[in-house]
Design a protein around this motif. Sequence first.
Motif, PDB file in Angstrom:
ATOM      1  N   ARG A  10     -10.096   4.717 -15.792  1.00 54.15           N
ATOM      2  CA  ARG A  10     -10.179   5.452 -17.056  1.00 54.15           C
ATOM      3  C   ARG A  10     -11.180   6.600 -16.997  1.00 54.15           C
ATOM      4  NH1 ARG A  10      -6.874   2.793 -20.020  1.00 54.15           N
ATOM      5  NH2 ARG A  10      -7.180   4.170 -21.802  1.00 54.15           N
ATOM      6  N   TYR A  38     -11.091   9.832 -16.949  1.00 53.34           N
ATOM      7  CA  TYR A  38     -10.088  10.886 -17.117  1.00 53.34           C
ATOM      8  C   TYR A  38     -10.636  12.280 -16.828  1.00 53.34           C
ATOM      9  CZ  TYR A  38      -6.844   7.509 -19.071  1.00 53.34           C
ATOM     10  OH  TYR A  38      -5.998   6.440 -19.211  1.00 53.34           O
ATOM     11  N   GLU A  79      -3.746  10.281 -22.888  1.00 53.06           N
ATOM     12  CA  GLU A  79      -4.701   9.170 -22.771  1.00 53.06           C
ATOM     13  C   GLU A  79      -6.135   9.687 -22.800  1.00 53.06           C
ATOM     14  OE1 GLU A  79      -3.964   5.854 -22.691  1.00 53.06           O
ATOM     15  OE2 GLU A  79      -1.947   6.562 -23.217  1.00 53.06           O
ATOM     16  N   GLU A  82      -9.187   8.569 -25.456  1.00 50.42           N
ATOM     17  CA  GLU A  82     -10.541   8.162 -25.091  1.00 50.42           C
ATOM     18  C   GLU A  82     -11.581   9.016 -25.813  1.00 50.42           C
ATOM     19  OE1 GLU A  82     -11.513   5.565 -22.772  1.00 50.42           O
ATOM     20  OE2 GLU A  82      -9.475   5.058 -23.427  1.00 50.42           O
TER      21      GLU A  82
END
Length: 331
Positions: free
Chosen positions: A150, A152, A259, A263
């Motif tokens: 995660r 990103y 995504e 976040e």
Amino acid sequence: MMMSRGYTSLASSMFTMVSPRFFSTAATRGVLSNDMVKAPAVGLGVRCRSSMAAIGGGDKEQEKKQAVGGGGGSAKDDKEIVSYWGLDPTKVSKEDGSPWKWTCFRPWDTYRADLSIDLKKHHAPVTVLDKMAYWTVKSLRWPTDLFFQRRYGCRAMMLETVAAVPGMVGGMLLHCKSLRRFEHSGGWIKALLEEAENERMHLMTFMEVSDPRWYERALVFAVQGVFFNAYFLGYIISPKFAHRVVGYLEEEAIHSYTEFLKELDNGNIENVPAPPIAIDYWRLPPNSTLRDVVLAVRADEAHHRDVNHFASDIHYQGRQLKEAPAPLGYH
């Protein structure tokens, strides 16, 4: 035999006479600067004359610097690039008159991202090549998710090092094809190179908000080397397959940036101020944040998706790209 010895003796004598004058560095400099440069270059080409002017002008330029700087020199003078070609840096300013500080792009390269584009469009794979392209991209997503998880910000930066390759490869091959066949490309060379440059600007932006680790930098060398050669061969063998792969890659990019936005909205990633380079490139408001940047980048990826699926469709219809005008400036 006697004649050969005579020639050898004569050549040796001539070399002895001229060597102190022409094979000594100090003597050569004196000859060039005092004799050859001042003499008219009769019978010499323009290129030869300009080269001698450069040699003779070096000392004058140095004397000029010493006269201005008092002979001591400064750090600023040492960094200046001196050229006798007369090519001075272009002075560019913003609309408000303030100086433009970016050299990697200019004001006429900037634009406002079209955020109204449909992000949910998807090309359903029907043919065998389409399915191969689709599952090739899907198979690449699994190791990417495993490696970056995660993170990103870093994921976006690293993936942009690969995303900028297809446009450059496709544009290069179309460029060579245009030269071989003495024909126009319908604007597709420029369109694909625009795509590559746009992806590179994504990278330049995310470099400001993320710092890759040493092994991630090393990974770029490996992945880019493999992907460049694989896409190069794939485009030569089947352009419609290559463009379809990029279309599906862009669909995955849209998903990744969506995504990323989640976040940011959930507070898991700090919504820092937008980098100055992003504000100027996408003409964002001065108080823009990272979220605004991600929205602009995601819109760019959606446009790249459309362009590459469109290019693949042209080939599927048995036509050449040059037969359909390229969507230049389609952001």
